[in-house]
Design a protein around this motif. Sequence first.
Motif, short mmCIF file in Angstrom:
data_model
loop_
_atom_site.label_atom_id
_atom_site.label_comp_id
_atom_site.label_asym_id
_atom_site.label_seq_id
_atom_site.Cartn_x
_atom_site.Cartn_y
_atom_site.Cartn_z
N LEU A 187 39.50 -2.87 72.53
CA LEU A 187 40.80 -2.47 71.98
C LEU A 187 41.84 -2.36 73.08
O LEU A 187 43.01 -2.66 72.88
CB LEU A 187 40.67 -1.13 71.25
CG LEU A 187 39.92 -1.14 69.91
CD1 LEU A 187 39.76 0.28 69.39
CD2 LEU A 187 40.65 -2.00 68.88
N ILE A 188 41.40 -1.95 74.27
CA ILE A 188 42.33 -1.78 75.38
C ILE A 188 42.72 -3.11 76.02
O ILE A 188 43.89 -3.33 76.34
CB ILE A 188 41.72 -0.84 76.44
CG1 ILE A 188 41.69 0.60 75.91
CG2 ILE A 188 42.49 -0.91 77.76
CD1 ILE A 188 40.95 1.58 76.81
N ILE A 189 41.75 -4.01 76.19
CA ILE A 189 42.09 -5.24 76.91
C ILE A 189 42.55 -6.36 75.99
O ILE A 189 43.30 -7.25 76.42
CB ILE A 189 40.92 -5.73 77.78
CG1 ILE A 189 39.72 -6.15 76.93
CG2 ILE A 189 40.53 -4.67 78.79
CD1 ILE A 189 38.59 -6.79 77.73
N ASP A 190 42.14 -6.34 74.73
CA ASP A 190 42.49 -7.45 73.82
C ASP A 190 43.13 -7.00 72.52
O ASP A 190 43.56 -7.84 71.73
CB ASP A 190 41.23 -8.26 73.47
CG ASP A 190 40.71 -9.07 74.63
OD1 ASP A 190 41.54 -9.53 75.44
OD2 ASP A 190 39.49 -9.23 74.76
N GLY A 191 43.13 -5.71 72.25
CA GLY A 191 43.58 -5.24 70.94
C GLY A 191 44.88 -4.46 70.98
O GLY A 191 45.68 -4.58 71.92
N PRO A 192 45.10 -3.61 69.99
CA PRO A 192 46.38 -2.91 69.85
C PRO A 192 46.66 -1.87 70.93
O PRO A 192 47.78 -1.38 71.02
CB PRO A 192 46.25 -2.24 68.46
CG PRO A 192 44.79 -2.16 68.20
CD PRO A 192 44.19 -3.35 68.86
N PRO A 198 48.86 4.08 80.57
CA PRO A 198 47.58 4.48 81.17
C PRO A 198 47.15 5.89 80.78
O PRO A 198 45.95 6.15 80.59
CB PRO A 198 47.86 4.38 82.67
CG PRO A 198 48.93 3.33 82.78
CD PRO A 198 49.78 3.52 81.57
N ALA A 199 48.09 6.82 80.66
CA ALA A 199 47.74 8.19 80.30
C ALA A 199 47.12 8.26 78.91
O ALA A 199 46.19 9.03 78.66
CB ALA A 199 48.97 9.08 80.38
N VAL A 200 47.64 7.44 78.00
CA VAL A 200 47.11 7.43 76.63
C VAL A 200 45.71 6.82 76.64
O VAL A 200 44.79 7.34 76.00
CB VAL A 200 48.05 6.62 75.71
CG1 VAL A 200 47.41 6.42 74.34
CG2 VAL A 200 49.39 7.33 75.57
N ARG A 201 45.53 5.73 77.39
CA ARG A 201 44.21 5.12 77.48
C ARG A 201 43.19 6.09 78.06
O ARG A 201 42.06 6.21 77.58
CB ARG A 201 44.26 3.88 78.36
CG ARG A 201 45.14 2.75 77.84
CD ARG A 201 45.08 1.58 78.81
NE ARG A 201 45.97 0.49 78.42
CZ ARG A 201 46.02 -0.66 79.06
NH1 ARG A 201 45.23 -0.87 80.11
NH2 ARG A 201 46.84 -1.61 78.66
N GLY A 202 43.61 6.80 79.12
CA GLY A 202 42.71 7.74 79.75
C GLY A 202 42.32 8.87 78.82
O GLY A 202 41.15 9.28 78.78
N ALA A 203 43.28 9.39 78.07
CA ALA A 203 43.01 10.48 77.14
C ALA A 203 42.07 10.02 76.03
O ALA A 203 41.14 10.74 75.65
CB ALA A 203 44.32 11.00 76.55
N LEU A 204 42.31 8.83 75.52
CA LEU A 204 41.43 8.30 74.47
C LEU A 204 40.01 8.08 75.01
O LEU A 204 39.03 8.36 74.31
CB LEU A 204 42.00 6.99 73.92
CG LEU A 204 43.23 7.11 73.03
CD1 LEU A 204 43.79 5.73 72.72
CD2 LEU A 204 42.88 7.85 71.74
#
Length: 216
Positions: A187-192, A198-204
């Motif tokens: 989802l992070i590299i190919d999706g929505p 980066p902060a949102v990705r890290g939190a998720l």
Amino acid sequence: MATASPASPGPRKTYHHGDLRAALVEAGLALAREGGPQAVVLREATRRAGVAPNAAYRHFASHQALFEAVRAATLGALAQAIEEELRKAEALHDPAERARAMLAGVGRGYLGFAQTETGWFRTAFAFGAFDVEVPADPARTAEKGLNPFELLSYALDAMVQAGVLPADRRPGAEFLAWSSVHGLALLIIDGPLRRAPPAVRGALGGRLLRMVENGL
């Protein structure tokens, strides 16, 4: 009138036994890093290694053979990234805290590698032999001699030994944890989530890893 002699070819690299194979894998890794699995082309790898295409067949019978060697090396790089996170966790003294941190470390290493080495990550999980069942290959490992799947199993076994994960819930747990973290990686590299800060990705990622532990 004398005719000009043809220009002599430029110097060709010479290789000792085994060096050409390593050079081709290195070239394949550079291609994979730049463009993912579809970029690993035998002819381009030989061009970058500075040899004629036919020279590659002394070490690789086909494009697929070179691809599998490159793929093994990307799995080894992923294992190294996971081990870097595991080392931090293994420095903790409390067994339960250490075991939980080890599982989270495997996930962080995996998610971090997917984002910083996306071409290699895609190559590591492109078409190929089922890694759980193939014979051991040192190229797929780092210092512990374990491939990424085995490192996940190693962390889960530590949770059982520490009394954090009940033994009867251990069978198959690696597939449940793996599928959850791999799904977020995609989802992070190919999706929505590819444009998420980066902060949102890290939190998720942190929340997912806690969810995996609680779910197990």
